[in-house]
Design an enzyme around this catalytic site. Structure first.
Site: not given
Ligand SMILES: [Fe+2]
Ligand SMILES: [Fe+2]
Length: 331
Positions: A33, A76, A113, A116, A166, A169, A198-199, A202
């Site tokens: 995305w 971020e 990242e 974000h 991670e 978040t 995403d976090e 990660h």
């Molecule tokens: Fe992150």
């Molecule tokens: Fe992030």
């Protein structure tokens, strides 16, 4: 062999696996995305009506919510600090003349990242609820101030830190998204959820790095984990300040806000620690050095200890007025 040399050897031994980690835990650039997917298209005739809708919906969200979202965004946006810090870690060598998997990982992780702060910043700008100039000053301060997370250049400690953060978040973006959705802010809800996803990826990657290191150097790894927990995992924005403030002055005020809102709490910290102990099977580690056995036992007892401390802990209830968000009566 010195600790530093052992770590370098372990990092080199794992390096050929990093390509596989990238395939498993990151998404190719052209498939992932992009911030534009969640924002009004400024080339479209619908831009103004969609923006108007964002501004209307944003009126439903309260003061603590905006402060938390702003500070999350600034955290971020300080990505240059994190990338430069990680690039400097022992074994993540971008200068050795041949392609190093670790430095490729850091660059690809940074690329993911970077979206974000980008999407959240644009949302805040469109929302009409925050003072962008004050936010920009804080972001610039935070990048200029850097951070000190107590990991030094040690890859083991850095991977404990990133695994922990991670997940932290992931939790906070997920909760912010849920609150936004409950108040009818569908676009913001989707944005926060996709970031949280995403976090999580990660987190799973860094968690795997540590697991792999545990297979190679269990004593060194468990010592590093205990060391990080003794120091406490500080937040990446622990130097947060507003314009005219001294370094770090805004952090606790923001953190109180996030606690009040229930977005990230002392209980979450304990739950994360428990999850890491479980996944890394800390309690089952055998064949450790004397020091590492003590570290293992310390880690296994730590969640209960922190639980007792957190039950006595108080955090500020007073609503502090930040320069980032104008008080407008919506609480
Ligand atoms: Fe992150
Ligand atoms: Fe992030």
């Amino acid at each position: 062999m010195s600790l530093k040399n052992i770590r370098l050897e372990v990092m080199q031994a794992i390096e050929p696996k990093v390509k596989g980690f990238m395939d498993s835990f990151l998404v190719p650039i052209e498939e992932i995305w992009q911030p534009s997917d969640f924002l009004p298209d400024s080339q479209s005739d619908k831009f103004f009506t969609e923006t108007e809708q964002i501004r209307e919906e944003a009126k439903e969200l309260g003061y603590d919510f905006w402060v938390t979202l702003v500070a999350d965004t600034i955290t971020e946006e300080a990505l240059p600090t994190y990338e430069s810090w990680l690039m400097d870690v022992e074994g993540i060598d971008q200068h050795n003349g041949k392609e190093n998997g670790w430095s490729k990982w850091v660059r690809a992780w940074t690329a993911e990242e970077n979206r974000h702060g980008d999407v959240l910043n644009k949302y805040l700008y469109l929302s009409g609820r925050v003072n962008m100039r004050e936010i920009e000053i804080t972001t610039q301060h935070l990048i200029a101030d850097g951070f000190d997370i107590g990991t030094d250049r040690d890859p083991y400690k850095n991977f404990v830190y990133t695994t922990f953060q991670e997940l932290a978040t992931n939790i906070s973006h997920k909760r912010v998204g849920k609150m936004a959705k409950q108040k009818g802010n569908a676009v913001l809800g989707k944005m926060c959820n996709i970031i949280a996803g995403d976090e999580m990826r990660h987190h799973l990657a860094y968690r795997e790095f540590v697991k792999t290191i545990l297979g190679q150097d269990p004593s060194g790894m468990v010592n590093a984990f205990a060391d990080m927990m003794k120091k406490k995992i500080v937040m990446p924005a622990h130097f947060l300040r507003e314009s005219g403030d001294s370094i770090g002055a805004a952090f606790e005020l923001f953190s109180n806000c996030a606690q009040r809102l229930g977005v990230y709490t002392a209980q979450d910290y304990i739950e994360i620690l428990k999850k890491l102990n479980d996944y890394w099977e800390v309690g089952n580690l055998r064949g450790l050095s004397d020091q590492a056995e003590k570290a293992r036992d310390y880690l296994m007892k730590l969640p209960d200890r922190l639980q007792r401390i957190s039950e006595r802990m108080q955090f500020g209830q007073d609503q502090y007025k930040f320069k980032w968000v104008e008080a407008n009566g919506t609480l």
